[in-house]
Design a protein around this motif. Structure first.
Motif, PDB file in Angstrom:
ATOM      1  N   TRP A   1      62.450 108.637 -49.147  1.00 42.64           N
ATOM      2  CA  TRP A   1      61.717 107.435 -48.778  1.00 42.64           C
ATOM      3  C   TRP A   1      61.550 106.501 -49.979  1.00 42.64           C
ATOM      4  CZ3 TRP A   1      55.845 107.516 -47.030  1.00 42.64           C
ATOM      5  CH2 TRP A   1      55.439 106.205 -46.761  1.00 42.64           C
TER       6      TRP A   1
ATOM      7  N   ILE B   1      52.824 105.258 -41.287  1.00 42.10           N
ATOM      8  CA  ILE B   1      53.868 104.270 -40.978  1.00 42.10           C
ATOM      9  C   ILE B   1      54.068 104.232 -39.460  1.00 42.10           C
ATOM     10  CG2 ILE B   1      56.266 103.602 -41.349  1.00 42.10           C
ATOM     11  CD1 ILE B   1      54.477 103.437 -43.842  1.00 42.10           C
TER      12      ILE B   1
ATOM     13  N   ILE C   1      51.330 102.114 -38.056  1.00 44.16           N
ATOM     14  CA  ILE C   1      51.462 100.673 -38.323  1.00 44.16           C
ATOM     15  C   ILE C   1      52.416 100.013 -37.333  1.00 44.16           C
ATOM     16  CG2 ILE C   1      52.419  99.001 -39.940  1.00 44.16           C
ATOM     17  CD1 ILE C   1      51.370 100.661 -42.197  1.00 44.16           C
TER      18      ILE C   1
ATOM     19  N   ALA D   1      51.015  96.871 -35.406  1.00 40.63           N
ATOM     20  CA  ALA D   1      51.449  95.556 -35.888  1.00 40.63           C
ATOM     21  C   ALA D   1      52.251  94.854 -34.801  1.00 40.63           C
ATOM     22  CB  ALA D   1      52.267  95.701 -37.172  1.00 40.63           C
TER      23      ALA D   1
ATOM     24  N   LEU E   1      46.217  89.334 -37.350  1.00 41.77           N
ATOM     25  CA  LEU E   1      46.251  90.763 -37.077  1.00 41.77           C
ATOM     26  C   LEU E   1      44.869  91.220 -36.633  1.00 41.77           C
ATOM     27  CD1 LEU E   1      48.280  92.071 -40.138  1.00 41.77           C
ATOM     28  CD2 LEU E   1      49.132  91.432 -37.892  1.00 41.77           C
TER      29      LEU E   1
ATOM     30  N   ILE F   1      47.123 104.080 -46.942  1.00 41.08           N
ATOM     31  CA  ILE F   1      48.074 103.088 -46.459  1.00 41.08           C
ATOM     32  C   ILE F   1      47.461 102.158 -45.415  1.00 41.08           C
ATOM     33  CG2 ILE F   1      50.291 102.811 -45.269  1.00 41.08           C
ATOM     34  CD1 ILE F   1      51.178 105.408 -46.559  1.00 41.08           C
TER      35      ILE F   1
ATOM     36  N   TYR G   1      47.981  93.558 -52.181  1.00 33.90           N
ATOM     37  CA  TYR G   1      48.386  94.944 -51.978  1.00 33.90           C
ATOM     38  C   TYR G   1      48.800  95.461 -53.348  1.00 33.90           C
ATOM     39  CZ  TYR G   1      48.612  94.550 -46.844  1.00 33.90           C
ATOM     40  OH  TYR G   1      48.311  94.400 -45.514  1.00 33.90           O
TER      41      TYR G   1
ATOM     42  N   SER H   1      52.254 104.325 -52.126  1.00 35.66           N
ATOM     43  CA  SER H   1      53.437 104.237 -51.281  1.00 35.66           C
ATOM     44  C   SER H   1      53.019 103.702 -49.930  1.00 35.66           C
ATOM     45  CB  SER H   1      54.062 105.618 -51.113  1.00 35.66           C
ATOM     46  OG  SER H   1      53.114 106.505 -50.565  1.00 35.66           O
ATOM     47  N   GLY H   2      53.975 103.165 -49.191  1.00 37.07           N
ATOM     48  CA  GLY H   2      53.710 102.760 -47.817  1.00 37.07           C
ATOM     49  C   GLY H   2      53.298 101.308 -47.652  1.00 37.07           C
ATOM     50  N   LEU H   3      52.879 100.644 -48.762  1.00 41.27           N
ATOM     51  CA  LEU H   3      52.427  99.263 -48.613  1.00 41.27           C
ATOM     52  C   LEU H   3      53.590  98.320 -48.312  1.00 41.27           C
ATOM     53  CD1 LEU H   3      49.605  98.977 -51.289  1.00 41.27           C
ATOM     54  CD2 LEU H   3      49.393  99.127 -48.806  1.00 41.27           C
TER      55      LEU H   3
ATOM     56  N   GLU I   1      56.141  99.037 -46.529  1.00 41.31           N
ATOM     57  CA  GLU I   1      56.423  99.196 -45.100  1.00 41.31           C
ATOM     58  C   GLU I   1      55.354  98.480 -44.268  1.00 41.31           C
ATOM     59  OE1 GLU I   1      59.167 100.364 -42.465  1.00 41.31           O
ATOM     60  OE2 GLU I   1      59.268 100.564 -44.639  1.00 41.31           O
ATOM     61  N   ARG I   2      54.109  98.583 -44.706  1.00 40.55           N
ATOM     62  CA  ARG I   2      53.019  97.911 -43.988  1.00 40.55           C
ATOM     63  C   ARG I   2      53.249  96.400 -43.980  1.00 40.55           C
ATOM     64  NH1 ARG I   2      46.484  98.587 -45.271  1.00 40.55           N
ATOM     65  NH2 ARG I   2      45.803  96.642 -44.340  1.00 40.55           N
TER      66      ARG I   2
ATOM     67  N   ARG J   1      56.055  95.445 -41.569  1.00 38.80           N
ATOM     68  CA  ARG J   1      55.720  95.531 -40.141  1.00 38.80           C
ATOM     69  C   ARG J   1      54.706  94.476 -39.739  1.00 38.80           C
ATOM     70  NH1 ARG J   1      59.678  98.259 -37.609  1.00 38.80           N
ATOM     71  NH2 ARG J   1      60.520  99.598 -39.236  1.00 38.80           N
ATOM     72  N   GLU J   2      53.794  94.121 -40.652  1.00 35.63           N
ATOM     73  CA  GLU J   2      52.802  93.106 -40.320  1.00 35.63           C
ATOM     74  C   GLU J   2      53.449  91.735 -40.184  1.00 35.63           C
ATOM     75  OE1 GLU J   2      48.797  95.039 -42.385  1.00 35.63           O
ATOM     76  OE2 GLU J   2      50.081  93.715 -43.564  1.00 35.63           O
ATOM     77  N   GLY J   3      54.582  91.584 -40.850  1.00 34.18           N
ATOM     78  CA  GLY J   3      55.400  90.385 -40.685  1.00 34.18           C
ATOM     79  C   GLY J   3      54.694  89.094 -41.017  1.00 34.18           C
ATOM     80  N   LYS J   4      54.916  88.097 -40.186  1.00 36.89           N
ATOM     81  CA  LYS J   4      54.422  86.755 -40.505  1.00 36.89           C
ATOM     82  C   LYS J   4      52.903  86.670 -40.491  1.00 36.89           C
ATOM     83  CE  LYS J   4      54.706  84.906 -35.766  1.00 36.89           C
ATOM     84  NZ  LYS J   4      55.026  86.146 -35.028  1.00 36.89           N
ATOM     85  N   ASN J   5      52.240  87.657 -39.878  1.00 40.23           N
ATOM     86  CA  ASN J   5      50.782  87.635 -39.830  1.00 40.23           C
ATOM     87  C   ASN J   5      50.124  88.474 -40.907  1.00 40.23           C
ATOM     88  OD1 ASN J   5      50.165  85.886 -37.605  1.00 40.23           O
ATOM     89  ND2 ASN J   5      51.129  87.429 -36.303  1.00 40.23           N
ATOM     90  N   SER J   6      50.909  89.033 -41.812  1.00 39.44           N
ATOM     91  CA  SER J   6      50.305  89.875 -42.833  1.00 39.44           C
ATOM     92  C   SER J   6      49.283  89.083 -43.639  1.00 39.44           C
ATOM     93  CB  SER J   6      51.363  90.431 -43.777  1.00 39.44           C
ATOM     94  OG  SER J   6      50.711  91.136 -44.814  1.00 39.44           O
ATOM     95  N   PRO J   7      48.099  89.673 -43.868  1.00 42.38           N
ATOM     96  CA  PRO J   7      47.090  88.981 -44.661  1.00 42.38           C
ATOM     97  C   PRO J   7      47.392  89.003 -46.163  1.00 42.38           C
ATOM     98  CG  PRO J   7      46.299  91.141 -44.018  1.00 42.38           C
ATOM     99  CD  PRO J   7      47.638  90.965 -43.363  1.00 42.38           C
ATOM    100  N   ALA J   8      48.355  89.824 -46.583  1.00 39.64           N
ATOM    101  CA  ALA J   8      48.582  89.993 -48.021  1.00 39.64           C
ATOM    102  C   ALA J   8      49.210  88.749 -48.627  1.00 39.64           C
ATOM    103  CB  ALA J   8      49.470  91.203 -48.264  1.00 39.64           C
TER     104      ALA J   8
END
Lengths: 548, 338
Positions: free
Chosen positions: A237, A388, A391, A395, A415, A498, B30, B60-62, B64-65, B68-75
């Protein structure tokens, strides 16, 4: 009368339908992991097969075997002593045996390494005794080894089996054991031929939890440099940026666990045990003589000392030494976050477990059984992979709602579910559902179907039967389930990291920011609070279970 | 009926809640870097600008987050600990290029993406730590030296799979090719005193204990250890060596920052980026975590400077990055961690 029978008629479908809806919600993240596994960046297997995979599999199997055997011996042995023997200190040991449960595995690994490694006080003392000056002068077992990992994990995982087995022993009708004894069987033979087979479903639930936890642990094995399949998963990963390949490894691990558990179920497919009354009222415990009493006490004291007293004392020493760096005024918030989140998640998880297990009991259709089984898979996935998986559907839902609102109202909703407390509770429920549905199912299995028949013939609906008949009978099982899920949630780390909202810390995430850099001393205070906050409800609840 | 209406109203209110939350000035991060390292910098930023910094930390995993959150991600921003995870985020297409005069002046071109998709904030050397007692000065000067048979049973390191070691191995591949790197790695493995384990600090501790004489470790750990009451005696047992000073220079990695594509608070995010690349923050990185500032003219902290000047490998990190997967597989192939 007509309206009543109509109502109860329509409710025949209520439970299977609810179970299906709940089951699908629980399944979504697991399906998302399947989905990920369809799109690997590259086929990881040829490389793995030709290099490290055999060693990874080997290590994984040895670790699981070692932890499985030793925690079963500890857990079942202790449960039997506590539930069927009377000895000095039994009442204390009854709950004290649960204490190691609140210590996260990576914490105990860290503490013992500090104590037993070359520079630690134990070896220093030995060197002074023998007048030795270098590691080559004498032999000392290396804590960072397979044996070390098995010991550490067994010490904090055996309480799963202890709790499940003890509840099962207490739920057993004492008449069975008394009958066996009156037929001339010795206590030992009666234990192996009567008590153990009846408790087997519950013990297996505990054991499968232990094995799944062992399989997807990363913190401890990484710290001890044992490369298991989980190491391969994280590698694929994070280092190879191949999350699809990592999902495939996760699924292989999952299939392995499922096969193991199904094989066990298959082996006792014809075995059914029921009881008509609850509990141990009127049970005669075997009074141990003085010598035996001391041995029983000492036997219980060993896991408690190694799994709790020593690590908790060391944490206390660290916490005092590093108080200035470890204290933060935000602790109250962290405690509140951990506690409220864990309580909520434990109750939600219990409710889902009851729905699925009860639907399976009254419906008996293949679908209900499958729902119950697959919904437990979340436990076999490493926490980060499950995160994951959580999410992805959340999402996607958020973005879908957002698109609709943009199209129809010109508004963006952003979101809603992702990055919220809801996401955390959702993840915890899925992760720990195996605990609650397993405990509820194994308790329900022991309630004779006659109960259902009687209740229904008295005019109870299925829901009323559940609330007024079954839940009271299996209340010990329910309390056990809530308790285990609660403590598990308190310790949960990878998914919390996460999925959490901005600026949100639990005690576990707070400890991790230091522990991830092997700086546990700096967060010993928080680690101690996890143990303390986790353990008080455990003691209270376990006393309730026993007094019922 | 009424209750149904109320319900739908309630649902609507719930759904639209995020829209009406009063917009206090903020920026969302993030972070793959630990909060205890970043908090003092964020606090200084909030003090100066009145913009609040909201953080989620995970190792890890941020990425990917975010994806997936895409255009609406708050980051708005992602902070990382090495180039590997920085470029992974860039490759998954969730960053955007940004160039401002401040950013391009503060960060030299070799330490940022040509399109401004990421910027380095600090650098650190992959150093060799040597026992003061048992290794004479000058006895080891290059990464290549670590493979010499004279060091048999004398070297300690953390897992070959750790991003810091992966990057070093990738840089070896970039300079020598895969075949030569493989034999170097095999020889290095055969020189190890124990199975790779623990973190960079644990190796220095092992040198102090006499388990081994040499180890690999990031430069800032030297500072971390020297200033820790318990660990200072570990650090006192070793000498920090910057490798390959007479040829290509030492392998250097970065910590960095990237602006997300979806950034909802872009103006504030750019302010924070500029702040982190500017004098005060750059000095704080060096004073508090003993890293090297990337902004030219900002001196490293007194302690860091006391370790002496060094020459860094001029090979662009993006070239090193290309060999990351090959490096990971090589570690498996020679069973480095086994």
């Amino acid at each position: 009368m007509t309206s009543f029978s109509l109502r109860s008629g329509s409710k025949e479908l209520l439970w299977p339908t609810t179970a299906c809806v709940v089951g699908i919600l629980v399944l979504l993240p697991i399906l998302a992991v399947f989905y990920l596994s369809l799109f690997p960046e590259e086929n990881i297997w040829p490389h793995l097969f030709s290099t490290v995979l055999p060693a990874y599999i080997n290590n994984t199997l040895i670790l699981m075997l070692g932890v499985g055997v030793s925690s079963t011996l500890l857990g079942v042995g202790a449960a039997w002593l506590i539930s069927s023997c009377d000895f000095a200190g039994r009442k204390i040991m009854n709950w004290a045996l649960l204490l190691p449960f609140a210590v996260p595995a990576y914490v105990i690994a860290y503490v013992y390494t500090d104590l037993l490694e070359y520079a630690g006080p134990v070896q220093q003392f030995i060197r002074e005794l023998g007048d030795w000056t270098s590691p080559k002068d004498y032999w000392f077992p290396n804590i960072r080894s397979m044996g070390g990992a098995i010991t550490m994990m067994s010490l904090v995982l055996y309480p799963y089996i202890y709790l499940m087995a003890k509840t099962a022993f207490l739920e057993q009708s004492p008449s069975l054991f008394i009958t066996s004894r009156s037929l001339g069987r010795s206590p030992w033979v009666s234990f192996f031929l009567v008590a153990l087979p009846i408790a087997r479903p519950a013990i297996i639930v505990g054991l499968s939890l232990v094995l799944m936890e062992t399989l997807n642990d990363f913190g401890t094995v990484d710290y001890f440099a044992i490369r298991t399949l989980t190491a391969g998963l994280y590698d694929t990963w994070l280092n190879l940026s191949n999350i699809g390949g990592a999902a495939q490894i996760a699924l292989v691990m999952l299939i392995f666990v499922v096969t193991l558990i199904s094989a066990e179920r298959y082996s006792r497919r014809k075995q059914k045990t029921y009881q008509n009354r609850q509990g141990s009222h009127g049970r005669e415990r075997i009074k141990l003589k003085r010598k035996a009493s001391i041995i029983a006490f000492a036997a219980c004291l060993i896991p408690v000392t190694l799994g709790f007293i020593i690590p908790a004392s060391l944490l206390t020493i660290y916490a005092i030494n590093y108080f200035a760096v470890s204290w933060t005024p935000k602790f109250a918030t962290h405690v509140f976050n951990s506690f409220s989140l864990s309580v909520t998640a434990a109750l939600v998880t219990l409710a889902i477990g009851v729905v699925l297990a009860y639907a399976k009991r009254i419906d008996k259709s293949r679908l209900s059984i499958v729902m119950l089984r697959v919904s437990s898979l979340g436990y076999a996935l490493p926490g980060a992979v499950l995160a994951i998986g959580v999410i992805i559907p959340l999402a996607a839902t958020d973005n879908f709602i957002d698109d609709i609102f943009r199209d129809y109202f010109g508004l963006s909703t952003g979101l809603i579910l992702s990055g919220s407390i809801f996401a955390l509770i959702y993840a915890y429920s899925i992760r720990f559902l195996a605990v609650s549905s397993g405990a509820v199912e194994s308790s329900l299995e022991k309630v004779t179907p006659n109960m259902d028949l009687v209740a229904r013939s008295l005019g109870y609906t299925q829901s009323q039967t559940l609330l007024k008949v079954h839940l009271p009978i299996i209340n010990k099982g329910l309390l056990t389930a809530v308790l285990v899920v609660f403590v598990d949630c308190m310790k949960e780390l990878p998914a919390t990291l996460i999925l959490r909202p901005f600026n949100f810390e639990t005690l576990a995430t707070y400890v991790y920011q230091y522990a991830s850099d092997e700086l546990l001393e700096q967060s010993a205070l928080a680690a101690l609070i996890i143990v303390a906050v986790g353990i008080i409800p455990v003691i209270l609840l376990s006393r309730t279970i026993d007094n019922k | 009926m009424i209750s149904a209406k109320m319900k739908s109203l309630g649902a609507l209110a719930l759904l639209s809640a995020p829209l009406f939350v009063s917009a206090a000035e903020e920026v969302n991060v993030y972070s793959l870097r630990q909060p205890f390292l970043m908090q003092p910098l964020f606090d200084a930023f909030t003090k100066e600008t009145n913009i609040n910094v909201n953080v989620v930390f995970a190792k890890s995993g941020l990425a990917e987050r975010l994806k997936r959150e895409g255009k609406n991600s708050p980051a708005d921003l992602v902070l990382t600990t090495d180039l590997g995870n920085l470029s992974e985020i860039q490759e998954s297409g969730v960053t955007q290029g940004i160039k401002t005069d401040t950013l391009t002046t503060n960060i030299p071109s070799q330490y940022r993406d040509p399109n401004g998709e990421w910027y380095a904030l600090t650098t650190r050397v992959r150093a060799i730590y040597a026992s003061k007692e048992r290794v004479p000065e000058g006895a080891i000067t290059t990464y290549e030296d670590l493979a010499k048979p004279e060091w048999k049973g004398k070297i300690c390191t953390r897992s070959g799979k750790h991003p810091y070691n992966v990057a070093l191995i990738a840089s070896m591949i970039a300079h020598h090719g895969e075949e030569k790197t493989e034999s170097w790695l095999v020889a290095l493995k055969s020189n190890l005193a124990q199975k790779p384990q623990g973190n960079d600090r644990a190796q220095v501790k092992a040198i102090k204990e006499g388990v081994c004489d040499l180890s690999l470790g990031n430069s800032y750990y030297y500072g971390n250890m020297l200033t820790d009451p318990e660990q200072s005696e570990w650090a006192a047992a070793v000498r920090i060596t910057f490798p390959n000073q007479n040829d290509r220079g030492a392998h250097v990695n970065i910590s960095g920052v990237a602006l997300t594509k979806s950034s909802p608070n872009k103006a504030n995010a750019i302010k924070l980026m500029e702040f982190l690349t500017d004098d005060m923050a750059q000095r704080m990185y060096s004073e508090q975590n003993y890293e090297y500032p990337v902004k030219p003219g900002v001196p490293a902290s007194a302690l860091v400077s006391s370790w002496g000047k060094f020459k860094a490998d001029p090979l662009p990190l993006t070239e090193v990055e290309k060999h990351r997967a090959a490096a990971v597989k090589l570690v498996d192939k020679v069973n480095f961690d086994g």
